[in-house]
Design a protein around this motif. Structure first.
Motif, PDB file in Angstrom:
ATOM      1  N   SER A   1      94.542  -8.597 -45.831  1.00  0.00           N
ATOM      2  CA  SER A   1      93.203  -7.783 -46.056  1.00  0.00           C
ATOM      3  C   SER A   1      92.888  -7.347 -44.592  1.00  0.00           C
ATOM      4  N   PHE A   2      92.354  -8.283 -43.169  1.00  0.00           N
ATOM      5  CA  PHE A   2      92.182  -7.596 -42.193  1.00  0.00           C
ATOM      6  C   PHE A   2      93.631  -7.835 -41.197  1.00  0.00           C
ATOM      7  N   GLU A   3      94.946  -7.596 -41.671  1.00  0.00           N
ATOM      8  CA  GLU A   3      95.658  -7.700 -41.078  1.00  0.00           C
ATOM      9  C   GLU A   3      95.621  -8.415 -39.057  1.00  0.00           C
ATOM     10  N   LYS A   4      95.012  -9.651 -39.932  1.00  0.00           N
ATOM     11  CA  LYS A   4      95.318 -10.481 -38.614  1.00  0.00           C
ATOM     12  C   LYS A   4      95.309 -11.322 -38.789  1.00  0.00           C
ATOM     13  N   LYS A   5      96.272 -12.836 -38.751  1.00  0.00           N
ATOM     14  CA  LYS A   5      96.541 -13.805 -38.819  1.00  0.00           C
ATOM     15  C   LYS A   5      95.442 -14.977 -38.056  1.00  0.00           C
ATOM     16  N   ILE A   6      94.986 -15.321 -39.567  1.00  0.00           N
ATOM     17  CA  ILE A   6      94.113 -15.938 -40.291  1.00  0.00           C
ATOM     18  C   ILE A   6      94.323 -17.400 -39.822  1.00  0.00           C
ATOM     19  N   SER A   7      93.703 -18.483 -39.522  1.00  0.00           N
ATOM     20  CA  SER A   7      93.965 -19.628 -39.328  1.00  0.00           C
ATOM     21  C   SER A   7      93.106 -20.845 -39.980  1.00  0.00           C
ATOM     22  N   HIS A   8      93.481 -22.061 -39.700  1.00  0.00           N
ATOM     23  CA  HIS A   8      93.486 -22.896 -40.887  1.00  0.00           C
ATOM     24  C   HIS A   8      91.344 -23.751 -39.900  1.00  0.00           C
ATOM     25  N   VAL A   9      91.524 -23.287 -38.330  1.00  0.00           N
ATOM     26  CA  VAL A   9      89.744 -23.243 -37.993  1.00  0.00           C
ATOM     27  C   VAL A   9      89.796 -21.392 -38.022  1.00  0.00           C
ATOM     28  N   PRO A  10      87.775 -21.453 -37.546  1.00  0.00           N
ATOM     29  CA  PRO A  10      87.449 -20.292 -37.374  1.00  0.00           C
ATOM     30  C   PRO A  10      88.090 -19.319 -36.731  1.00  0.00           C
ATOM     31  N   THR A  11      87.891 -17.971 -37.002  1.00  0.00           N
ATOM     32  CA  THR A  11      89.484 -17.417 -36.736  1.00  0.00           C
ATOM     33  C   THR A  11      89.144 -16.001 -35.915  1.00  0.00           C
ATOM     34  N   PHE A  12      88.206 -15.894 -35.015  1.00  0.00           N
ATOM     35  CA  PHE A  12      87.542 -14.131 -34.546  1.00  0.00           C
ATOM     36  C   PHE A  12      88.102 -12.880 -35.197  1.00  0.00           C
ATOM     37  N   VAL A  13      87.744 -12.203 -35.838  1.00  0.00           N
ATOM     38  CA  VAL A  13      88.327 -10.910 -36.534  1.00  0.00           C
ATOM     39  C   VAL A  13      87.524  -9.632 -35.780  1.00  0.00           C
ATOM     40  N   ARG A  14      86.295  -9.453 -35.851  1.00  0.00           N
ATOM     41  CA  ARG A  14      85.229  -8.611 -35.195  1.00  0.00           C
ATOM     42  C   ARG A  14      83.919  -8.894 -34.632  1.00  0.00           C
ATOM     43  N   GLU A  15      83.368  -8.910 -33.722  1.00  0.00           N
ATOM     44  CA  GLU A  15      82.202  -8.848 -33.313  1.00  0.00           C
ATOM     45  C   GLU A  15      81.438  -9.382 -35.023  1.00  0.00           C
ATOM     46  N   ASN A  16      80.688 -10.705 -35.091  1.00  0.00           N
ATOM     47  CA  ASN A  16      80.015 -11.083 -36.361  1.00  0.00           C
ATOM     48  C   ASN A  16      80.789 -11.895 -37.576  1.00  0.00           C
ATOM     49  N   LEU A  17      81.983 -11.765 -37.116  1.00  0.00           N
ATOM     50  CA  LEU A  17      83.110 -12.245 -38.338  1.00  0.00           C
ATOM     51  C   LEU A  17      83.389 -12.584 -37.894  1.00  0.00           C
ATOM     52  N   TYR A  18      83.875 -14.070 -38.566  1.00  0.00           N
ATOM     53  CA  TYR A  18      85.240 -15.074 -38.363  1.00  0.00           C
ATOM     54  C   TYR A  18      85.889 -15.567 -40.076  1.00  0.00           C
ATOM     55  N   ALA A  19      86.707 -16.162 -39.218  1.00  0.00           N
ATOM     56  CA  ALA A  19      87.524 -16.195 -40.870  1.00  0.00           C
ATOM     57  C   ALA A  19      88.199 -17.835 -41.045  1.00  0.00           C
ATOM     58  N   VAL A  20      88.633 -17.944 -42.069  1.00  0.00           N
ATOM     59  CA  VAL A  20      89.463 -19.291 -42.018  1.00  0.00           C
ATOM     60  C   VAL A  20      89.894 -19.192 -43.865  1.00  0.00           C
ATOM     61  N   GLU A  21      91.389 -18.915 -43.642  1.00  0.00           N
ATOM     62  CA  GLU A  21      92.600 -19.958 -44.947  1.00  0.00           C
ATOM     63  C   GLU A  21      92.748 -21.397 -44.667  1.00  0.00           C
ATOM     64  N   ILE A  22      91.996 -21.994 -45.293  1.00  0.00           N
ATOM     65  CA  ILE A  22      92.399 -23.062 -45.591  1.00  0.00           C
ATOM     66  C   ILE A  22      93.371 -23.542 -45.712  1.00  0.00           C
ATOM     67  N   ASP A  23      94.366 -24.466 -44.582  1.00  0.00           N
ATOM     68  CA  ASP A  23      96.030 -24.582 -45.153  1.00  0.00           C
ATOM     69  C   ASP A  23      96.462 -26.574 -46.012  1.00  0.00           C
ATOM     70  N   PRO A  24      97.076 -25.971 -46.549  1.00  0.00           N
ATOM     71  CA  PRO A  24      96.884 -27.687 -47.391  1.00  0.00           C
ATOM     72  C   PRO A  24      97.121 -28.711 -46.669  1.00  0.00           C
ATOM     73  N   GLU A  25      98.763 -28.268 -46.018  1.00  0.00           N
ATOM     74  CA  GLU A  25      99.754 -29.033 -44.982  1.00  0.00           C
ATOM     75  C   GLU A  25      98.213 -29.894 -44.224  1.00  0.00           C
ATOM     76  N   ILE A  26      97.621 -28.860 -43.283  1.00  0.00           N
ATOM     77  CA  ILE A  26      96.659 -29.986 -42.459  1.00  0.00           C
ATOM     78  C   ILE A  26      95.444 -30.134 -43.439  1.00  0.00           C
ATOM     79  N   ALA A  27      95.233 -29.941 -44.486  1.00  0.00           N
ATOM     80  CA  ALA A  27      93.796 -30.373 -45.107  1.00  0.00           C
ATOM     81  C   ALA A  27      94.518 -31.803 -45.514  1.00  0.00           C
TER      82      ALA A  27
END
Length: 324
Positions: free
Chosen positions: A59-85
């Motif tokens: 959706s964001f056309e940006k690699k999102i990780s298991h920890v808060p990832t900076f997307v743009r000003e004021n916006l962060y995203a997380v994709e919970i990784d099942p293996e790390i979890a």
């Protein structure tokens, strides 16, 4: 009431938004668009995907990780990784088992009774607890898994409260037994260590109770149901809303996605449009107590910032900070 007016904020406290619905209805698209709108409105925003089949990165056309990832000003995203979890959860369980004599047996019993939390949901719930207690963000948006998984996730506070309550009771029984025999059985354990373990369990129970209170507080938490104008989606959403009420979680809005345009020379498209209009009437009747919004079927894939901005404006209008 305007759709955007459903959002409520308290200074210094995080607002939580759950976006749910049947698989394939566009939950991630709406979550990402909502997060972008919030960020552009000046809210420090985190969007978390709890669905193992992540698509926030798309959706964001940006690699999102298991920890808060900076997307743009004021916006962060997380994709919970099942293996790390899984690794984090197993490590936490190992530490708890080592610190709590007898817990391993209790864990096995609960596993057999299907009471022990599933790893995906447990990881998502850990994330919820983490960001609820820190109030680091103004708003946290949960892009949830399909309905069944989401209902299990949202039942976690009640399940975990009972689970930890049993551990505390068990620990106190062990502690009382140890104290009674300490003079004749000096190897029974260190009293200070036992007290610290009990305090840790009680602190966990307190956090879970706080989570239950927040999730059932309409001033802090809301649930947005995404549907498409098809019977299966409508009926599943209706059942899900009734189930959510059991946990005192209120669905305040229904977003109808993938509406076909009115203008079309295609006979097939016209037939589908007529059917959709019938289903829209069903949605209005069944969810008459909810705020309804519609999002049209797009000509291209719903990804990229410009497309997400367009969807957000359809739902909420111009971001608050951009209004003249």
């Amino acid at each position: 009431m305007a759709f955007k007016d459903l959002f409520k904020f308290s200074k210094g406290k995080t607002t939580f938004i759950f976006v749910g619905g049947k698989g394939g209805v566009g939950k991630t698209t709406i979550s990402a668009a909502t997060a972008l709108w919030m960020a552009k409105s000046g809210k420090r925003t985190l969007v978390i995907s709890t669905d193992p089949a992540h698509s926030l990165s798309d959706s964001f056309e940006k690699k999102i990780s298991h920890v808060p990832t900076f997307v743009r000003e004021n916006l962060y995203a997380v994709e919970i990784d099942p293996e790390i979890a899984m690794e984090e959860y197993q490590e936490k369980l190992k530490e708890q088992t080592e610190a709590n004599p007898g817990m391993e047996l209790l864990q096995e019993q609960m596993d057999m009774a299907s009471m022990s939390p599933g790893i995906d949901e447990a990881a998502a719930f850990d994330q919820f607890l983490k960001y609820m207690t820190t109030d680091e963000y103004d708003v946290v948006i949960f892009d949830t898994a399909p309905t069944g998984h989401t209902l299990r996730l949202l039942s976690f506070p009640e399940m975990m409260d009972s689970w930890v309550g049993k551990l505390i009771k068990f620990r106190r029984q062990i502690g009382a037994f140890a104290k009674a025999f300490k003079n004749i059985l000096p190897f029974m354990g260190d009293e200070e260590e036992e007290d610290r373990t009990l305090k840790d369990l009680e602190a966990t129970k307190k956090k879970i109770s706080e989570a239950r209170a927040v999730m059932s507080d309409p001033e802090r938490t809301s649930f947005k149901m995404i549907v498409i104008p098809e019977e299966m989606s409508i009926y599943e959403s209706e059942r899900a809303m009734k189930a959510l009420e059991k946990y005192d979680i209120h669905t305040d809005a229904v977003i109808v996605n993938q509406i076909l345009p009115e203008e079309s020379d295609c006979e097939f498209c016209k037939a589908r449009r007529r059917l959709q209009q019938e289903r829209l009437e069903m949605i209005r009747e069944k969810f008459s107590d909810k705020i309804l919004a519609q999002v049209p079927l797009l000509k291209k894939e719903a990804k990229g910032m410009k497309t997400l901005e367009k969807i957000a404006e359809i739902l909420y209008g111009k971001p608050l900070t951009e209004k003249t």
